[in-house]
Design a protein around this motif. Structure first.
Motif, PDB file in Angstrom:
ATOM      1  N   THR A  42      -4.807 156.283  23.792  1.00 51.87           N
ATOM      2  CA  THR A  42      -5.136 155.138  24.656  1.00 51.87           C
ATOM      3  C   THR A  42      -5.842 154.338  23.605  1.00 51.87           C
ATOM      4  OG1 THR A  42      -5.293 156.165  26.564  1.00 51.87           O
ATOM      5  CG2 THR A  42      -6.471 154.080  26.490  1.00 51.87           C
ATOM      6  N   LEU A  43      -5.400 152.953  23.540  1.00 50.43           N
ATOM      7  CA  LEU A  43      -5.847 151.811  22.437  1.00 50.43           C
ATOM      8  C   LEU A  43      -6.254 150.643  23.405  1.00 50.43           C
ATOM      9  CD1 LEU A  43      -3.197 152.452  19.894  1.00 50.43           C
ATOM     10  CD2 LEU A  43      -5.564 153.442  19.825  1.00 50.43           C
ATOM     11  N   LEU A  44      -6.962 149.714  22.529  1.00 49.33           N
ATOM     12  CA  LEU A  44      -7.145 148.386  23.072  1.00 49.33           C
ATOM     13  C   LEU A  44      -6.328 147.623  22.516  1.00 49.33           C
ATOM     14  CD1 LEU A  44     -11.153 148.470  23.221  1.00 49.33           C
ATOM     15  CD2 LEU A  44      -9.442 148.839  25.048  1.00 49.33           C
ATOM     16  N   GLY A  45      -5.409 146.798  23.144  1.00 45.76           N
ATOM     17  CA  GLY A  45      -4.456 145.881  22.629  1.00 45.76           C
ATOM     18  C   GLY A  45      -4.710 144.409  22.662  1.00 45.76           C
ATOM     19  N   ASN A  46      -4.021 143.574  22.626  1.00 47.88           N
ATOM     20  CA  ASN A  46      -3.962 141.971  22.773  1.00 47.88           C
ATOM     21  C   ASN A  46      -4.107 141.399  24.013  1.00 47.88           C
ATOM     22  OD1 ASN A  46      -4.576 141.504  19.839  1.00 47.88           O
ATOM     23  ND2 ASN A  46      -2.234 141.831  19.615  1.00 47.88           N
ATOM     24  N   ARG A  47      -3.448 141.853  25.011  1.00 43.49           N
ATOM     25  CA  ARG A  47      -3.594 141.502  26.226  1.00 43.49           C
ATOM     26  C   ARG A  47      -4.903 141.462  26.727  1.00 43.49           C
ATOM     27  NH1 ARG A  47       2.001 143.417  29.158  1.00 43.49           N
ATOM     28  NH2 ARG A  47       3.436 142.176  27.482  1.00 43.49           N
ATOM     29  N   SER A  48      -5.241 140.810  27.676  1.00 42.70           N
ATOM     30  CA  SER A  48      -6.565 140.734  28.113  1.00 42.70           C
ATOM     31  C   SER A  48      -6.825 140.721  29.455  1.00 42.70           C
ATOM     32  CB  SER A  48      -7.680 139.510  27.370  1.00 42.70           C
ATOM     33  OG  SER A  48      -6.768 138.285  27.525  1.00 42.70           O
ATOM     34  N   ALA A  49      -7.897 141.302  30.140  1.00 44.38           N
ATOM     35  CA  ALA A  49      -8.320 141.340  31.325  1.00 44.38           C
ATOM     36  C   ALA A  49      -9.682 140.664  31.333  1.00 44.38           C
ATOM     37  CB  ALA A  49      -8.166 142.729  31.810  1.00 44.38           C
ATOM     38  N   THR A  50      -9.682 139.541  31.776  1.00 44.34           N
ATOM     39  CA  THR A  50     -10.767 138.484  31.632  1.00 44.34           C
ATOM     40  C   THR A  50     -10.880 138.154  30.429  1.00 44.34           C
ATOM     41  OG1 THR A  50     -12.485 140.191  32.300  1.00 44.34           O
ATOM     42  CG2 THR A  50     -11.450 139.007  34.119  1.00 44.34           C
ATOM     43  N   VAL A  51     -12.303 138.764  29.788  1.00 41.47           N
ATOM     44  CA  VAL A  51     -12.543 138.435  28.432  1.00 41.47           C
ATOM     45  C   VAL A  51     -12.688 139.580  27.685  1.00 41.47           C
ATOM     46  CG1 VAL A  51     -14.148 136.689  29.191  1.00 41.47           C
ATOM     47  CG2 VAL A  51     -15.002 139.010  29.119  1.00 41.47           C
ATOM     48  N   ARG A  52     -12.174 140.870  28.171  1.00 44.15           N
ATOM     49  CA  ARG A  52     -11.939 142.111  27.419  1.00 44.15           C
ATOM     50  C   ARG A  52     -10.729 142.410  26.758  1.00 44.15           C
ATOM     51  NH1 ARG A  52     -13.160 146.467  31.160  1.00 44.15           N
ATOM     52  NH2 ARG A  52     -12.341 147.761  29.191  1.00 44.15           N
ATOM     53  N   PRO A  92     -10.808 152.921  23.034  1.00 46.51           N
ATOM     54  CA  PRO A  92     -11.804 152.461  23.819  1.00 46.51           C
ATOM     55  C   PRO A  92     -13.338 153.057  23.363  1.00 46.51           C
ATOM     56  CG  PRO A  92      -9.931 152.791  25.170  1.00 46.51           C
ATOM     57  CD  PRO A  92      -9.607 153.437  23.892  1.00 46.51           C
ATOM     58  N   ALA A  93     -13.169 154.396  23.299  1.00 48.17           N
ATOM     59  CA  ALA A  93     -14.586 155.059  22.852  1.00 48.17           C
ATOM     60  C   ALA A  93     -15.028 154.200  21.673  1.00 48.17           C
ATOM     61  CB  ALA A  93     -14.555 156.372  22.567  1.00 48.17           C
ATOM     62  N   ILE A  94     -14.326 154.246  20.622  1.00 51.12           N
ATOM     63  CA  ILE A  94     -14.781 153.712  19.432  1.00 51.12           C
ATOM     64  C   ILE A  94     -15.151 152.293  19.496  1.00 51.12           C
ATOM     65  CG2 ILE A  94     -13.838 153.076  16.922  1.00 51.12           C
ATOM     66  CD1 ILE A  94     -11.935 155.627  17.095  1.00 51.12           C
ATOM     67  N   ALA A  95     -14.411 151.506  20.159  1.00 55.33           N
ATOM     68  CA  ALA A  95     -14.670 150.104  20.381  1.00 55.33           C
ATOM     69  C   ALA A  95     -16.109 149.816  21.100  1.00 55.33           C
ATOM     70  CB  ALA A  95     -13.681 149.104  21.042  1.00 55.33           C
ATOM     71  N   SER A  96     -16.405 150.736  22.026  1.00 51.63           N
ATOM     72  CA  SER A  96     -17.657 150.626  22.695  1.00 51.63           C
ATOM     73  C   SER A  96     -18.708 151.064  22.119  1.00 51.63           C
ATOM     74  CB  SER A  96     -17.469 151.159  24.055  1.00 51.63           C
ATOM     75  OG  SER A  96     -17.258 152.735  24.050  1.00 51.63           O
ATOM     76  N   ALA A  97     -18.401 151.907  21.059  1.00 48.21           N
ATOM     77  CA  ALA A  97     -19.632 152.502  20.441  1.00 48.21           C
ATOM     78  C   ALA A  97     -20.402 151.664  19.452  1.00 48.21           C
ATOM     79  CB  ALA A  97     -19.114 153.642  19.476  1.00 48.21           C
ATOM     80  N   ARG A  98     -19.521 150.275  19.236  1.00 48.53           N
ATOM     81  CA  ARG A  98     -20.027 149.507  18.276  1.00 48.53           C
ATOM     82  C   ARG A  98     -21.282 148.593  18.789  1.00 48.53           C
ATOM     83  NH1 ARG A  98     -15.250 145.358  17.527  1.00 48.53           N
ATOM     84  NH2 ARG A  98     -15.057 145.868  19.853  1.00 48.53           N
ATOM     85  N   THR A  99     -22.443 148.569  17.983  1.00 43.36           N
ATOM     86  CA  THR A  99     -23.497 147.908  18.388  1.00 43.36           C
ATOM     87  C   THR A  99     -23.958 146.622  17.850  1.00 43.36           C
ATOM     88  OG1 THR A  99     -24.992 149.183  17.108  1.00 43.36           O
ATOM     89  CG2 THR A  99     -24.572 149.952  19.409  1.00 43.36           C
ATOM     90  N   GLU A 100     -23.628 146.607  16.173  1.00 43.25           N
ATOM     91  CA  GLU A 100     -24.053 145.333  15.623  1.00 43.25           C
ATOM     92  C   GLU A 100     -23.117 144.173  15.837  1.00 43.25           C
ATOM     93  OE1 GLU A 100     -26.923 145.706  13.758  1.00 43.25           O
ATOM     94  OE2 GLU A 100     -27.071 147.736  14.356  1.00 43.25           O
ATOM     95  N   GLU A 101     -23.848 142.880  15.410  1.00 44.41           N
ATOM     96  CA  GLU A 101     -23.208 141.874  16.101  1.00 44.41           C
ATOM     97  C   GLU A 101     -22.050 141.647  14.978  1.00 44.41           C
ATOM     98  OE1 GLU A 101     -24.140 136.720  15.902  1.00 44.41           O
ATOM     99  OE2 GLU A 101     -25.695 138.259  16.768  1.00 44.41           O
ATOM    100  N   TRP A 102     -22.224 142.055  13.742  1.00 41.36           N
ATOM    101  CA  TRP A 102     -21.272 141.798  12.795  1.00 41.36           C
ATOM    102  C   TRP A 102     -19.677 142.523  13.127  1.00 41.36           C
ATOM    103  CZ3 TRP A 102     -19.486 145.923   9.797  1.00 41.36           C
ATOM    104  CH2 TRP A 102     -20.289 146.940   9.633  1.00 41.36           C
ATOM    105  N   GLU A 103     -20.254 143.977  13.774  1.00 39.11           N
ATOM    106  CA  GLU A 103     -18.946 144.691  14.004  1.00 39.11           C
ATOM    107  C   GLU A 103     -17.866 144.050  15.061  1.00 39.11           C
ATOM    108  OE1 GLU A 103     -20.726 149.078  13.669  1.00 39.11           O
ATOM    109  OE2 GLU A 103     -21.596 147.891  15.452  1.00 39.11           O
ATOM    110  N   PHE A 104     -18.227 142.987  15.856  1.00 42.74           N
ATOM    111  CA  PHE A 104     -17.623 142.524  16.857  1.00 42.74           C
ATOM    112  C   PHE A 104     -16.883 141.281  16.135  1.00 42.74           C
ATOM    113  CE2 PHE A 104     -20.893 144.553  19.135  1.00 42.74           C
ATOM    114  CZ  PHE A 104     -20.091 145.328  20.071  1.00 42.74           C
ATOM    115  N   VAL A 105     -17.069 140.693  15.181  1.00 39.55           N
ATOM    116  CA  VAL A 105     -16.374 139.730  14.229  1.00 39.55           C
ATOM    117  C   VAL A 105     -14.826 140.068  14.173  1.00 39.55           C
ATOM    118  CG1 VAL A 105     -15.831 138.385  12.434  1.00 39.55           C
ATOM    119  CG2 VAL A 105     -18.333 139.078  12.848  1.00 39.55           C
TER     120      VAL A 105
END
Length: 174
Positions: A42-52, A92-105
């Motif tokens: 299970t991965l996170l792709g490009n289609r979005s549900a609202t802002v995610r 999804p678990a890896i994406a949600s484990a990010r905490t630092e602002e630069w990790e979301f760039v």
């Protein structure tokens, strides 16, 4: 929207052209892992549900050559979940484990089958190095740059061992 449609059409074309490789990938997967030749992820792709980014499920063959292992990702490209070029898809678990602002760039760029991390870094590269490379790509990406990454991916098909793609990990990164 046009680029996504073009990526989907090219994904369909690559899927058709890859048909002869599927039996080879299946045989190699059975040789590598007889009980589990095809692994669901299970991965996170490009289609979005609202802002995610929206989750999607795909498969990987249980073989080491990346050209064979990631053949099922072409289905995700055809469906619009992945672009041909972009940042690597995260669980999804890896994406949600990010905490630092630069990790979301990295989220400013589309998720793709090929990209700087997928084509240049070894599987055991530190997560910080992966995220920094993706942040740089996200901030400096261009159509010409994406064409260069696509060309590098085509060149790497002839040299499958040179392409250092990794298996998606389902647990948070260190």
């Amino acid at each position: 929207l046009l680029r996504t449609a073009v990526d989907s059409l090219v994904g369909i074309l690559l899927l058709i052209l890859s048909i002869p490789l599927w039996p080879i990938a299946l045989a190699a997967s059975y040789a590598a892992a007889a009980g589990n030749p095809l692994r669901r992820v299970t991965l996170l792709g490009n289609r979005s549900a609202t802002v995610r980014r929206m989750e999607f499920t795909t498969s990987q063959f249980s073989t080491s050559p990346p050209i064979l292992r990631y053949l099922p990702y072409l289905l995700a490209v055809a469906k619009g979940h992945l672009r041909l070029v972009g940042v690597e898809p995260l669980a999804p678990a890896i994406a949600s484990a990010r905490t630092e602002e630069w990790e979301f760039v990295r989220d400013e760029a589309p998720v793709g089958l090929f990209g700087p991390v997928q084509l240049t870094l070894p599987a055991d590269a530190p997560s910080e190095e992966r995220l920094l490379m993706e942040a740089e790509y996200a901030r400096t990406r261009s159509f010409a740059g994406d064409l260069r990454w696509l060309a590098l991916s085509v060149l790497s098909i002839g040299r499958p061992l040179a392409l250092r793609r990794h298996t998606v990990v389902e647990s948070p990164r260190d």
